[in-house]
Write an enzyme that holds these catalytic residues in place. Structure first.
Site, PDB file in Angstrom:
ATOM      1  CD  GLU A 185       8.417 -11.390  -5.673  1.00  0.00           C
ATOM      2  OE1 GLU A 185       8.771 -12.347  -4.971  1.00  0.00           O
ATOM      3  OE2 GLU A 185       7.990 -11.497  -6.836  1.00  0.00           O
TER       4      GLU A 185
ATOM      5  CD  GLN B 121      45.272  -6.740 -18.437  1.00  0.00           C
ATOM      6  OE1 GLN B 121      45.771  -5.672 -18.123  1.00  0.00           O
ATOM      7  NE2 GLN B 121      45.838  -7.897 -18.186  1.00  0.00           N
TER       8      GLN B 121
ATOM      9  CD  GLU C 153      -2.734  -1.202   2.517  1.00  0.00           C
ATOM     10  OE1 GLU C 153      -2.683  -0.247   3.318  1.00  0.00           O
ATOM     11  OE2 GLU C 153      -3.484  -2.181   2.650  1.00  0.00           O
TER      12      GLU C 153
HETATM   13  N1  COS Z   1       7.910 -17.084   7.799  1.00  0.00           N
HETATM   14  C1  COS Z   1       7.034 -17.298   8.824  1.00  0.00           C
HETATM   15  N2  COS Z   1       6.798 -16.366   9.786  1.00  0.00           N
HETATM   16  C2  COS Z   1       7.462 -15.212   9.696  1.00  0.00           C
HETATM   17  C3  COS Z   1       8.381 -14.928   8.674  1.00  0.00           C
HETATM   18  C4  COS Z   1       8.600 -15.930   7.707  1.00  0.00           C
HETATM   19  N3  COS Z   1       9.467 -15.756   6.717  1.00  0.00           N
HETATM   20  N4  COS Z   1       8.893 -13.697   8.848  1.00  0.00           N
HETATM   21  C5  COS Z   1       8.310 -13.199   9.956  1.00  0.00           C
HETATM   22  N5  COS Z   1       7.448 -14.114  10.468  1.00  0.00           N
HETATM   23  C6  COS Z   1       6.644 -13.994  11.684  1.00  0.00           C
HETATM   24  C7  COS Z   1       7.553 -13.744  12.884  1.00  0.00           C
HETATM   25  O1  COS Z   1       7.991 -14.969  13.451  1.00  0.00           O
HETATM   26  C8  COS Z   1       6.642 -13.000  13.817  1.00  0.00           C
HETATM   27  O2  COS Z   1       5.794 -13.903  14.464  1.00  0.00           O
HETATM   28  P1  COS Z   1       5.539 -13.792  16.069  1.00  0.00           P
HETATM   29  O3  COS Z   1       4.772 -12.536  16.209  1.00  0.00           O
HETATM   30  O4  COS Z   1       4.798 -15.028  16.408  1.00  0.00           O
HETATM   31  O5  COS Z   1       6.899 -13.717  16.674  1.00  0.00           O
HETATM   32  C9  COS Z   1       5.765 -12.170  12.876  1.00  0.00           C
HETATM   33  O6  COS Z   1       5.832 -12.830  11.596  1.00  0.00           O
HETATM   34  C10 COS Z   1       6.245 -10.757  12.733  1.00  0.00           C
HETATM   35  O7  COS Z   1       7.602 -10.782  12.287  1.00  0.00           O
HETATM   36  P2  COS Z   1       8.567  -9.545  12.446  1.00  0.00           P
HETATM   37  O8  COS Z   1       8.512  -9.059  13.870  1.00  0.00           O
HETATM   38  O9  COS Z   1       9.904  -9.921  11.897  1.00  0.00           O
HETATM   39  O10 COS Z   1       7.846  -8.447  11.522  1.00  0.00           O
HETATM   40  P3  COS Z   1       8.282  -7.008  11.094  1.00  0.00           P
HETATM   41  O11 COS Z   1       7.098  -6.128  11.104  1.00  0.00           O
HETATM   42  O12 COS Z   1       9.483  -6.596  11.857  1.00  0.00           O
HETATM   43  O13 COS Z   1       8.654  -7.152   9.512  1.00  0.00           O
HETATM   44  C11 COS Z   1       9.799  -7.776   7.542  1.00  0.00           C
HETATM   45  C12 COS Z   1       9.378  -8.112   8.993  1.00  0.00           C
HETATM   46  C13 COS Z   1      10.479  -6.436   7.416  1.00  0.00           C
HETATM   47  C14 COS Z   1      10.757  -8.889   7.163  1.00  0.00           C
HETATM   48  C15 COS Z   1       8.534  -7.826   6.639  1.00  0.00           C
HETATM   49  O14 COS Z   1       7.678  -6.750   6.920  1.00  0.00           O
HETATM   50  C16 COS Z   1       8.884  -7.818   5.155  1.00  0.00           C
HETATM   51  O15 COS Z   1       9.242  -8.850   4.599  1.00  0.00           O
HETATM   52  N6  COS Z   1       8.777  -6.650   4.498  1.00  0.00           N
HETATM   53  C17 COS Z   1       8.976  -6.549   3.069  1.00  0.00           C
HETATM   54  C18 COS Z   1       7.673  -6.787   2.414  1.00  0.00           C
HETATM   55  C19 COS Z   1       7.825  -7.032   0.950  1.00  0.00           C
HETATM   56  O16 COS Z   1       8.582  -7.881   0.525  1.00  0.00           O
HETATM   57  N7  COS Z   1       7.058  -6.259   0.189  1.00  0.00           N
HETATM   58  C20 COS Z   1       6.993  -6.429  -1.194  1.00  0.00           C
HETATM   59  C21 COS Z   1       5.615  -6.844  -1.536  1.00  0.00           C
HETATM   60  S1  COS Z   1       5.456  -7.899  -2.883  1.00  0.00           S
HETATM   61  S2  COS Z   1       6.131  -6.952  -4.422  1.00  0.00           S
END
Ligand code: COS
Length: 382
Positions: free
Chosen positions: A363, A278, A126
């Site tokens: 991603e 080179q 979003e």
């Molecule tokens: N698989 C399973 N569970 C996962 C996970 C994974 N790969 N990554 C995180 N989780 C779980 C964590 O274990 C945590 O669970 P608990 O609350 O039970 O501990 C929960 O999800 C929250 O995880 P976290 O605290 O790491 O979340 P954050 O808000 O800090 O964000 C990131 C984590 C930054 C890694 C995430 O927001 C992200 O991937 N952002 C990028 C998004 C993206 O790729 N956008 C593009 C969209 S598609 S073009």
């Protein structure tokens, strides 16, 4: 070069090479210039069974691993990253159904996605929730037998072109990340519409639009998994899909390298082919070595995902960030080797350079990938 591909993988490569040669290369600069969505080419990809790869046989798929998806994506990306992105984004869109959907949902949606008769898209991002995917604001409220969705998704690949959308929305605001849920939304559901097609730097054959939900009615059977599982489903999806972004990067890097190598042998300056200097040789050597290293990491990450290794999330992130940085450098160096010609639209490398940039962004930006890797290392070690 031999990668010890299986017979099935060799077949996938042959099919993709044919599509690149016959269908993509002749039109790629026009698709880019006029920003044309590659409907015809996606139909050919569908007829060639490439959408079936990762879908289990039970739902008319071929039941291969992510590795085979990566191999197909790499070759298609050699032709045009805009086309390959449109292909890969359908896989990204149906992964949530595959990962957490019910058998009824799989029966209903997967066969037409496997055939390529329908394509999918993934609606998470979003305006104020990009890297911070947990802060999405789109709401879903249960009313009787339907969820009512309100909100807007931004920069959705295949937006407006796809038939089926995995959409993430908040069902319980009080629960933070645990309050997000995933839904299957069909293109013609009431209250669902699209914003204008975005103008982009690269991958201009792909379509990027807003998804707009205004009291959009989604039957409650279209909730994927359970309420509150949305964020985890999104993360699990991205763990599986990121190696394919690495594969896109490897494909475009390889294509640029081949263009630069070929040009360097033909272009004469100071009375000799520039490949005899080179300075050029060292650039080619670095481009080839880095592309090869990226390919090996992508294949390794894909195998880790397919084997459900505990390191697969970390390896996916590594493959995505390393390969996309390589693609940016290799495509930029290819433009440099072609010099003034490289900067002109008459040659394909400037498009490759423009296209490559997005692999460092979508991603999950490469900065987010490094967070994922570091946090996993600190939490789980080796
Ligand atoms: N698989 C399973 N569970 C996962 C996970 C994974 N790969 N990554 C995180 N989780 C779980 C964590 O274990 C945590 O669970 P608990 O609350 O039970 O501990 C929960 O999800 C929250 O995880 P976290 O605290 O790491 O979340 P954050 O808000 O800090 O964000 C990131 C984590 C930054 C890694 C995430 O927001 C992200 O991937 N952002 C990028 C998004 C993206 O790729 N956008 C593009 C969209 S598609 S073009």
């Amino acid at each position: 070069m031999s990668y010890f591909y299986t017979e099935e993988q060799e077949m996938i490569i042959d099919i993709c090479n044919r599509i690149v040669r016959e269908k993509i290369n002749p039109v790629r600069s026009q698709l880019d210039e006029d920003e044309i969505f590659p409907t015809e080419i996606l139909s050919e990809i569908g007829r060639s069974d490439l959408f079936r790869l990762f879908i289990p046989e039970k739902w008319d798929g071929m039941g291969t691993g992510i590795l085979e998806v990566c191999i197909a994506t790499e070759i298609l990306s050699k032709g045009c990253l805009g086309v390959a992105t449109s292909y890969a984004a359908s896989g990204l869109g149906f992964l949530p159904i595959l990962i957490s959907g019910s058998d009824e949902q799989k029966d209903r949606y997967l066969p037409s996605l496997a055939s390529g008769g329908k394509i999918a898209a993934f609606g998470l991002t979003e305006a104020d929730a990009g890297s911070d995917a947990g802060s999405i604001k789109t709401k879903a409220k249960l009313e009787g037998s339907n969820y009512i969705l309100n909100g807007t998704k931004q920069w959705i690949t295949n937006g407006g072109e796809a038939d089926i959308y995995s959409v993430f929305a908040v069902t319980d605001e009080s629960k933070g990340i645990r309050g997000a849920s995933a839904f299957i939304v069909e293109k013609d559901f009431e209250g669902f519409s699209f914003g204008k097609k975005e103008k982009k730097l690269g991958i201009r054959a792909s379509a990027t639009r807003e998804l707009v939900f205004e009291n959009c009615i989604v039957p409650k059977e279209n909730l994927i998994g359970k309420e509150g599982m949305g964020f985890i489903i999104a993360m699990k999806t991205l763990d599986k899909s990121r190696p394919a972004v690495g594969a896109q990067a490897v494909g475009v890097a390889q294509a640029a390298l081949e263009e630069a190598l070929c040009y360097s042998k033909i272009r004469k300056q100071f009375g000799q082919a520039i490949s005899s200097f080179q300075a050029i040789q060292h650039m080619l050597a670095e481009m080839a070595t880095n592309t090869e290293a990226a390919r090996q990491l992508v294949y390794h990450a894909a195998k880790a995902v397919d084997s459900e290794l505990k390191e697969s999330s970390r390896l996916s992130a590594m493959a995505k960030f390393f390969a996309s940085d390589v693609a940016m450098k290799v495509t930029t160096d290819a433009v440099q080797i072609l010099g003034g010609y490289g900067y002109m639209r008459d040659y394909p490398v400037e498009k490759m350079m423009r296209d490559a940039k997005i692999t460092q962004i979508y991603e999950g930006t490469n900065q987010i990938q490094k967070n994922v890797i570091a946090l996993d290392l600190i939490k789980n070690g080796f």
